[in-house]
Motif scaffolding. Structure first.
Motif, PDB file in Angstrom:
ATOM      1  N   LEU A   1       0.821  -1.204   0.000  1.00  0.00           N
ATOM      2  CA  LEU A   1       0.000   0.000   0.000  1.00  0.00           C
ATOM      3  C   LEU A   1       0.859   1.259   0.000  1.00  0.00           C
ATOM      4  CD1 LEU A   1      -2.971  -0.866   2.398  1.00  0.00           C
ATOM      5  CD2 LEU A   1      -3.073  -0.414  -0.060  1.00  0.00           C
ATOM      6  N   PHE A   2       1.942   1.247   0.744  1.00  0.00           N
ATOM      7  CA  PHE A   2       2.833   2.412   0.766  1.00  0.00           C
ATOM      8  C   PHE A   2       3.375   2.680  -0.638  1.00  0.00           C
ATOM      9  CE2 PHE A   2       6.863   4.619   1.226  1.00  0.00           C
ATOM     10  CZ  PHE A   2       6.574   5.594   2.164  1.00  0.00           C
ATOM     11  N   ASP A   3       3.827   1.634  -1.314  1.00  0.00           N
ATOM     12  CA  ASP A   3       4.349   1.792  -2.672  1.00  0.00           C
ATOM     13  C   ASP A   3       3.255   2.240  -3.638  1.00  0.00           C
ATOM     14  OD1 ASP A   3       6.853   1.028  -1.801  1.00  0.00           O
ATOM     15  OD2 ASP A   3       6.640  -1.062  -2.450  1.00  0.00           O
ATOM     16  N   LEU A   4       2.045   1.717  -3.453  1.00  0.00           N
ATOM     17  CA  LEU A   4       0.924   2.112  -4.308  1.00  0.00           C
ATOM     18  C   LEU A   4       0.639   3.608  -4.159  1.00  0.00           C
ATOM     19  CD1 LEU A   4      -1.475   1.347  -6.162  1.00  0.00           C
ATOM     20  CD2 LEU A   4      -2.800   0.899  -4.087  1.00  0.00           C
ATOM     21  N   ILE A   5       0.611   4.083  -2.933  1.00  0.00           N
ATOM     22  CA  ILE A   5       0.383   5.508  -2.693  1.00  0.00           C
ATOM     23  C   ILE A   5       1.513   6.339  -3.293  1.00  0.00           C
ATOM     24  CG2 ILE A   5       0.126   7.282  -0.913  1.00  0.00           C
ATOM     25  CD1 ILE A   5      -0.963   4.984   0.914  1.00  0.00           C
ATOM     26  N   SER A   6       2.742   5.888  -3.045  1.00  0.00           N
ATOM     27  CA  SER A   6       3.905   6.618  -3.542  1.00  0.00           C
ATOM     28  C   SER A   6       3.896   6.732  -5.056  1.00  0.00           C
ATOM     29  CB  SER A   6       5.182   5.914  -3.063  1.00  0.00           C
ATOM     30  OG  SER A   6       6.336   6.607  -3.487  1.00  0.00           O
ATOM     31  N   ASN A   7       3.500   5.648  -5.731  1.00  0.00           N
ATOM     32  CA  ASN A   7       3.546   5.621  -7.191  1.00  0.00           C
ATOM     33  C   ASN A   7       2.304   6.231  -7.854  1.00  0.00           C
ATOM     34  OD1 ASN A   7       6.052   4.309  -7.177  1.00  0.00           O
ATOM     35  ND2 ASN A   7       5.095   2.284  -7.078  1.00  0.00           N
ATOM     36  N   SER A   8       1.215   6.384  -7.094  1.00  0.00           N
ATOM     37  CA  SER A   8      -0.021   6.909  -7.689  1.00  0.00           C
ATOM     38  C   SER A   8      -0.210   8.397  -7.391  1.00  0.00           C
ATOM     39  CB  SER A   8      -1.235   6.101  -7.211  1.00  0.00           C
ATOM     40  OG  SER A   8      -1.315   6.094  -5.794  1.00  0.00           O
ATOM     41  N   VAL A   9      -0.304   8.751  -6.130  1.00  0.00           N
ATOM     42  CA  VAL A   9      -0.513  10.163  -5.776  1.00  0.00           C
ATOM     43  C   VAL A   9       0.735  10.802  -5.192  1.00  0.00           C
ATOM     44  CG1 VAL A   9      -2.971   9.798  -5.424  1.00  0.00           C
ATOM     45  CG2 VAL A   9      -1.427   9.580  -3.483  1.00  0.00           C
ATOM     46  N   GLY A  10       1.650   9.974  -4.690  1.00  0.00           N
ATOM     47  CA  GLY A  10       2.897  10.480  -4.141  1.00  0.00           C
ATOM     48  C   GLY A  10       2.757  10.990  -2.710  1.00  0.00           C
ATOM     49  N   PHE A  11       3.865  10.997  -2.006  1.00  0.00           N
ATOM     50  CA  PHE A  11       3.925  11.551  -0.658  1.00  0.00           C
ATOM     51  C   PHE A  11       4.645  12.891  -0.700  1.00  0.00           C
ATOM     52  CE2 PHE A  11       3.606   6.978   0.457  1.00  0.00           C
ATOM     53  CZ  PHE A  11       2.595   7.033   1.393  1.00  0.00           C
ATOM     54  N   ALA A  12       4.021  13.893  -0.138  1.00  0.00           N
ATOM     55  CA  ALA A  12       4.668  15.193   0.006  1.00  0.00           C
ATOM     56  C   ALA A  12       5.363  15.254   1.358  1.00  0.00           C
ATOM     57  CB  ALA A  12       3.636  16.304  -0.108  1.00  0.00           C
ATOM     58  N   GLU A  13       6.261  16.211   1.518  1.00  0.00           N
ATOM     59  CA  GLU A  13       6.931  16.389   2.805  1.00  0.00           C
ATOM     60  C   GLU A  13       5.892  16.684   3.879  1.00  0.00           C
ATOM     61  OE1 GLU A  13      10.481  19.082   4.883  1.00  0.00           O
ATOM     62  OE2 GLU A  13       9.982  19.331   2.750  1.00  0.00           O
ATOM     63  N   GLY A  14       5.985  15.980   4.987  1.00  0.00           N
ATOM     64  CA  GLY A  14       5.040  16.155   6.073  1.00  0.00           C
ATOM     65  C   GLY A  14       3.844  15.236   6.021  1.00  0.00           C
TER      66      GLY A  14
END
Length: 263
Positions: free
Chosen positions: A70-83
């Protein structure tokens, strides 16, 4: 953005009845992601109806690998911003969106990238869940014989202020997303059990960031504890994972941290 990751193992009825553990109608700034390990058409339809992200790819993964997925899915789809935050949450947790938002605000204020809250076994919050414990060690098997527990729980009733704890149950763990990335997520060599102990130990021992416990923030956890039956498959996973953690603690992590410690 706060991303909440929930892995379902046939928990579709529970998740639907609880409204995604109380988070179905969370306001903007929080998003729920479901990884269905036993694909359910009913859960898929419910998630689609309520704007919850649902995925049922690769069923049968272990706890840590599912959350990493799930972490990779989020990272690759919408991405994680700082914070941004990544919350690991069991399907048998019931919590308010306000509690999670307050937790993240406290973590950012206190500069702690990993934290947990006070879990209870009942909706009235009368019976505490032992979700914060001390790290197990080489003599923990003696403790198991004496009190049927490999690790010592903290006395949460005496803990009234935010404080450090050794490790917190993977039933509910909050991470700064960048810190989760630095940890490379859960160690997938654990199929089930002790992957939460392992990631907390790595965070403290290798990255110098311990676990923050916020006792004033509450949620309900209706845990099953399937490992308690000593002849069950869960018990086998539990003891194998315990031995794996001890091996990695003493022969990998402690040696690595000793090498990097100042002379």
């Amino acid at each position: 953005m706060i991303h909440v990751a929930i892995v379902s193992h046939g928990h579709e009825n529970l998740l639907i009845a609880s409204g995604m553990g109380g988070l179905r109608d969370a306001a903007a700034g929080m998003h729920v992601w479901i990884k269905d390990n036993q694909p359910s058409p009913a859960l898929k339809a419910y998630c689609l109806q309520h704007g919850v992200s649902y995925v049922d790819d690769k069923p049968g993964l272990g706890f840590g690998e599912n959350n990493n997925y799930l972490f990779d899915l989020i990272s690759n789809s919408v991405g994680f911003a700082e914070g941004d935050s990544f919350i690991v949450m069991n399907p048998d947790i019931t919590i308010s969106a306000t509690t999670i938002t307050t937790l993240v605000e406290n973590m950012q204020r206190d500069a702690f990238p990993v934290a947990t809250i006070n879990l209870y076994r009942d909706e009235q919050h009368l019976h505490v869940d032992a979700n914060v414990r001390r790290f197990p060690n080489a003599i923990s098997l003696l403790r198991m014989v004496a009190v049927r527990s490999l690790s010592e729980p903290y006395d949460k009733k005496s803990m009234t202020e935010a404080c450090h704890v050794d490790w917190a149950s993977g039933a509910f763990l909050a991470f700064d997303a960048q810190h989760y990335q630095a940890l490379q997520g859960f160690d997938t060599r654990y199929f089930m059990y002790f992957e939460d102990v392992d990631i907390c130990y790595r965070s403290q021992q290798l990255l110098g960031k311990g676990i923050r416990f916020y006792p004033q923030l509450h949620a309900t956890h209706t845990a099953a504890h399937k490992n308690r039956n000593l002849v069950s498959r869960h018990a086998s996973w539990f003891f194998r994972s315990f031995l794996k953690f001890l091996s990695r603690r003493y022969f990998v992590y402690d040696r690595r941290s000793n090498l990097s410690a100042p002379k």
